[in-house]
Design an enzyme around this catalytic site. Structure first.
Site, PDB file in Angstrom:
ATOM      1  N   GLU A  48      -0.384 -11.575  -5.462  1.00 18.09           N
ATOM      2  CA  GLU A  48      -1.617 -11.493  -6.237  1.00 18.09           C
ATOM      3  C   GLU A  48      -1.928 -10.021  -6.435  1.00 18.09           C
ATOM      4  OE1 GLU A  48      -1.818 -15.340  -4.026  1.00 18.09           O
ATOM      5  OE2 GLU A  48      -1.885 -13.328  -3.211  1.00 18.09           O
TER       6      GLU A  48
ATOM      7  N   ALA B 293       0.823  -1.206   0.000  1.00 20.56           N
ATOM      8  CA  ALA B 293       0.000   0.000   0.000  1.00 20.56           C
ATOM      9  C   ALA B 293       0.857   1.255   0.000  1.00 20.56           C
ATOM     10  CB  ALA B 293      -0.924   0.011   1.221  1.00 20.56           C
ATOM     11  N   VAL B 294       0.521   2.169  -0.904  1.00 21.36           N
ATOM     12  CA  VAL B 294       1.116   3.501  -0.940  1.00 21.36           C
ATOM     13  C   VAL B 294      -0.042   4.484  -0.967  1.00 21.36           C
ATOM     14  CG1 VAL B 294       2.580   5.122  -2.199  1.00 21.36           C
ATOM     15  CG2 VAL B 294       3.134   2.670  -2.228  1.00 21.36           C
TER      16      VAL B 294
ATOM     17  N   TYR C   3       5.008  -4.263 -11.408  1.00 20.32           N
ATOM     18  CA  TYR C   3       5.498  -5.622 -11.216  1.00 20.32           C
ATOM     19  C   TYR C   3       6.214  -6.126 -12.473  1.00 20.32           C
ATOM     20  CZ  TYR C   3       2.541  -5.429  -7.088  1.00 20.32           C
ATOM     21  OH  TYR C   3       1.969  -5.062  -5.902  1.00 20.32           O
TER      22      TYR C   3
ATOM     23  N   ASN D 146      -5.852  -3.602 -12.016  1.00 18.56           N
ATOM     24  CA  ASN D 146      -4.932  -2.629 -11.416  1.00 18.56           C
ATOM     25  C   ASN D 146      -3.726  -2.431 -12.340  1.00 18.56           C
ATOM     26  OD1 ASN D 146      -3.234  -1.088  -9.829  1.00 18.56           O
ATOM     27  ND2 ASN D 146      -3.643  -2.236  -7.954  1.00 18.56           N
TER      28      ASN D 146
END
Length: 144
Positions: free
Chosen positions: A104, A71-72, A116, A109
């Site tokens: 995952e 999370a950012v 990634y 997204n």
């Protein structure tokens, strides 16, 4: 790895707050969920430097590691913070003995998928209806 010196309950609350800012309501984890994960063997948290509201929670077991959540805070996105955290997470997992890192990510997204892929992850599978809203998850992996 940066580990917060705060008491566990405060740390879980902080992680839940950051997570709530970064994810839609159906994907958010509360402080109780964060604490349950923090209590599991092999789980660690890589925090962003300073007061930047960002973290990766990873679990390492033998020669594999899995990013449990990443999370950012949206106000801090697109500044290289996620890329830095991911690189630090990979180093930490490798130092702990992991050879492969899994995660995952929601199929829709696109920014995360791009991060990634440019960080060397490849898609290894799909988990159908993985998220509470019915969204599929792409399983991605990278040798470290």
């Amino acid at each position: 790895m940066t580990v917060s010196p705060r008491p566990a309950s405060v740390r879980a609350t902080l992680l839940a707050h950051i997570h709530a800012r970064a994810f839609p309501p159906t994907h958010r984890w509360d402080a109780q969920a964060m604490q349950a994960l923090l209590d599991m063997p092999g789980v660690s948290v890589v925090m962003a430097e300073g007061d930047t509201p960002a973290f990766i929670m990873v679990r390492t077991v033998f020669d594999e590691a899995e990013i449990l959540t990443f999370a950012v805070d949206p106000a801090w996105q697109r500044r290289g913070i996620g890329r830095d955290l991911l690189a630090r997470c990979m180093r930490q997992a490798g130092q702990a003995g992991a050879r492969t890192l899994f995660l995952e990510v929601a199929r829709d997204n696109a920014p995360a998928m791009a991060l990634y892929r440019t960080s060397g992850f490849v898609q290894a599978g799909v988990r159908r209806n993985y998220y509470p809203d019915g969204m599929d998850a792409c399983v991605m992996q990278r040798e470290i």
